[in-house]
Write a protein that holds these residues in place. Structure first.
Motif, mmCIF file in Angstrom:
data_model
loop_
_atom_site.group_PDB
_atom_site.id
_atom_site.type_symbol
_atom_site.label_atom_id
_atom_site.label_comp_id
_atom_site.label_asym_id
_atom_site.label_seq_id
_atom_site.Cartn_x
_atom_site.Cartn_y
_atom_site.Cartn_z
ATOM 1 N N HIS A 1 44.172 66.948 41.021
ATOM 2 C CA HIS A 1 43.215 66.262 40.154
ATOM 3 C C HIS A 1 42.690 67.255 39.115
ATOM 4 O O HIS A 1 42.443 68.412 39.411
ATOM 5 C CB HIS A 1 42.047 65.708 40.981
ATOM 6 C CG HIS A 1 42.465 64.764 42.056
ATOM 7 N ND1 HIS A 1 42.937 65.195 43.280
ATOM 8 C CD2 HIS A 1 42.504 63.409 42.097
ATOM 9 C CE1 HIS A 1 43.218 64.142 44.030
ATOM 10 N NE2 HIS A 1 42.974 63.050 43.335
ATOM 11 N N GLY B 1 40.544 62.041 47.755
ATOM 12 C CA GLY B 1 41.166 61.734 46.471
ATOM 13 C C GLY B 1 40.395 60.688 45.695
ATOM 14 O O GLY B 1 40.234 60.788 44.469
ATOM 15 N N ARG B 2 39.901 59.663 46.404
ATOM 16 C CA ARG B 2 39.113 58.621 45.747
ATOM 17 C C ARG B 2 37.820 59.191 45.174
ATOM 18 O O ARG B 2 37.395 58.813 44.066
ATOM 19 C CB ARG B 2 38.802 57.516 46.756
ATOM 20 C CG ARG B 2 38.079 56.313 46.179
ATOM 21 C CD ARG B 2 37.871 55.252 47.242
ATOM 22 N NE ARG B 2 39.126 54.820 47.829
ATOM 23 C CZ ARG B 2 39.199 53.961 48.840
ATOM 24 N NH1 ARG B 2 38.098 53.467 49.378
ATOM 25 N NH2 ARG B 2 40.380 53.610 49.318
ATOM 26 N N ARG C 1 38.687 61.145 42.025
ATOM 27 C CA ARG C 1 38.985 60.244 40.903
ATOM 28 C C ARG C 1 37.709 59.635 40.342
ATOM 29 O O ARG C 1 37.586 59.442 39.124
ATOM 30 C CB ARG C 1 39.952 59.156 41.365
ATOM 31 C CG ARG C 1 41.380 59.649 41.565
ATOM 32 C CD ARG C 1 42.344 58.489 41.755
ATOM 33 N NE ARG C 1 42.107 57.774 43.001
ATOM 34 C CZ ARG C 1 42.665 58.101 44.153
ATOM 35 N NH1 ARG C 1 43.501 59.131 44.234
ATOM 36 N NH2 ARG C 1 42.415 57.399 45.249
ATOM 37 N N SER C 2 36.762 59.327 41.230
ATOM 38 C CA SER C 2 35.468 58.815 40.767
ATOM 39 C C SER C 2 34.724 59.859 39.953
ATOM 40 O O SER C 2 34.112 59.558 38.915
ATOM 41 C CB SER C 2 34.626 58.388 41.974
ATOM 42 O OG SER C 2 33.328 58.007 41.581
ATOM 43 N N GLN D 1 36.156 62.272 38.229
ATOM 44 C CA GLN D 1 36.851 62.379 36.955
ATOM 45 C C GLN D 1 36.440 61.270 35.998
ATOM 46 O O GLN D 1 36.219 61.504 34.805
ATOM 47 C CB GLN D 1 38.368 62.312 37.179
ATOM 48 C CG GLN D 1 38.968 63.565 37.787
ATOM 49 C CD GLN D 1 40.449 63.381 38.048
ATOM 50 O OE1 GLN D 1 40.855 62.541 38.846
ATOM 51 N NE2 GLN D 1 41.260 64.163 37.377
#
Length: 421
Positions: free
Chosen positions: A154, A405-406, A409-410, A412
């Motif tokens: 990420h 990972g979630r 991503r949040s 980001q």
């Protein structure tokens, strides 16, 4: 079962696990290995019940893993981790990383150890307070390999990435050193009957101070040897670093000082000493790759050991219940150990909004806590510590690892939204 048989079994399953995860599961290594280790645990348990004539549990328990784990596995993994810590690359993030790693481990150890002590007392499970602190220290160790590979997938800000990777690398060494020093403190108390404040201070000075001095000496010796070789002979550099770790561990054991401290300090000294005459690092590229291979291979073997733990730990419902309660305590202790230092440093250092969340939830537990818990042979309360460690490590890697990972991503998405606005 002979020691070579045990090594052969560990290497076989480690290779099998890595193969299956790489080509079939295709998950981050720590997550994939944890799933396979959990499956192995169930298979080993079922096999042992179906074919008791093989006496699997007795064969596993018959060999004392303490010396192998403490004098080889932990020393090698901590030296490899320290060899990757470049203070120069951290730049402005050096102070926050050091504060988070050092004071974070102290906060986490004290909070987790104290809450576990009262939890076990409420559940009528006996464990000395120092034993609870040992668990708090060893479970505070995070997996730098897992989190580093996760953040590389990420595109986080460089500042946050440096904080996460730097803190994870330092955190493991500090936590494991503290856990083993507390073990020494407990053994001194058992021998003497009651340990005074002066005696406690002496144990810390002997283990940490002696380890620091020996680590500085071996680190300086290794740096001088590597600088003389000057990256000309890769195999010589590899053998020199291996000899340093092995001899350092032997000397530390002979002097009754912390071999973990020796490994960490010598790795830091070698990595952060001045460069060689041609401007290259005194440590050659192949040396870094060798120790990275050693670290990841031993980490895989430790996950295999997690699978065989089902033969070692007692199948007591109250122990497993304590492990699941401990998981929540460990998560709270980690959050508090990140929250307090960042809030105190926020006046002088800038932190992204998602730093506390990512650092707290990204603290995956790996093989190091398992190795320390299994090395506590003769420690009163090892069974409950091993059981809680097993539950926390497996649940942490699977639950946090599959949802991290979630979260990233949040983070980001929020960063992109802030930049656009």
């Amino acid at each position: 079962m002979h020691i070579f048989d045990i090594i052969a079994v560990l290497i076989f399953f480690s290779g099998l696990f890595i193969f299956l995860n790489t080509f079939y599961l295709k998950l981050p290594s720590s997550i994939g290995l944890s799933i396979l280790a959990l499956i192995l645990s169930l298979l080993v348990l079922v096999f042992g019940r179906m074919f008791p004539e093989f006496h699997l549990a007795e064969q596993v328990k018959a060999y004392d893993m303490e010396e192998v784990l403490v004098r080889f596995v932990l020393s090698v993994m901590l030296f490899a981790g320290a060899l990757n810590i470049d203070f120069g690359k951290l730049g402005d993030q050096l102070v926050p990383v050091l504060v988070l790693a050092f004071f974070g481990v102290l906060i986490s150890t004290s909070v987790i150890g104290t809450l576990i002590y009262y939890l076990l007392d409420f559940m009528n499970i006996e464990l000395h307070y120092i034993g609870c602190l040992v668990f708090g220290a060893l479970i505070s160790s995070t997996d730098p390999v897992a989190i580093t590979k996760m953040i590389q997938r990420h595109k986080l800000s460089s500042e946050l990435e440096n904080k996460i990777s730097g803190e994870a690398l330092l955190n493991g060494g500090i936590a494991i050193i503290l856990a083993l020093v507390l073990v020494s403190l407990y053994k001194e108390e058992v021998v003497s009957g009651s340990l005074s404040l002066g005696g406690s201070i002496w144990v810390f000075i002997r283990d940490l101070g002696g380890g620091l001095i020996a680590g500085l000496f071996f680190g300086w010796l290794g740096y001088k040897a590597l600088k003389y070789i000057d990256n000309d002979e890769a195999q010589v550099e590899v053998l020199v670093t291996m000899a340093l770790v092995m001899v350092g561990s032997f000397v530390a054991h002979y002097l009754s000082i912390s071999s973990m401290m020796v490994a960490v300090i010598s790795g830091l000294v070698i990595r952060n000493s001045e460069t060689s005459t041609d401007g290259e690092s005194a440590v050659g590229y192949y040396v870094f790759k060798f120790w990275q291979l050693m670290e990841e291979s031993l980490a895989a073997m430790l996950f295999v050991l997690i699978g065989f733990e089902m033969l070692v730990i007692p199948l007591r419902l109250d122990y497993f219940a304590a492990g699941f309660f401990a998981l929540n305590i460990v998560l709270f202790g980690r959050w508090l150990s990140v929250f307090l230092p960042i809030k105190l440093m926020s006046r002088s250092h800038a932190f992204d909004n998602g730093t506390i969340s990512v650092l707290s939830w990204g603290a995956l537990r790996g093989g190091l806590p398992v190795a320390v818990s299994l090395s506590l042979s003769g420690f009163n309360g090892q069974e409950i510590i091993v059981t809680m460690t097993y539950v926390v490590v497996v649940c942490s890697v699977l639950y946090q690892g599959l949802t991290l990972g979630r979260l990233m991503r949040s983070y980001q998405a929020k960063q992109v939204q802030n930049q656009s606005s």
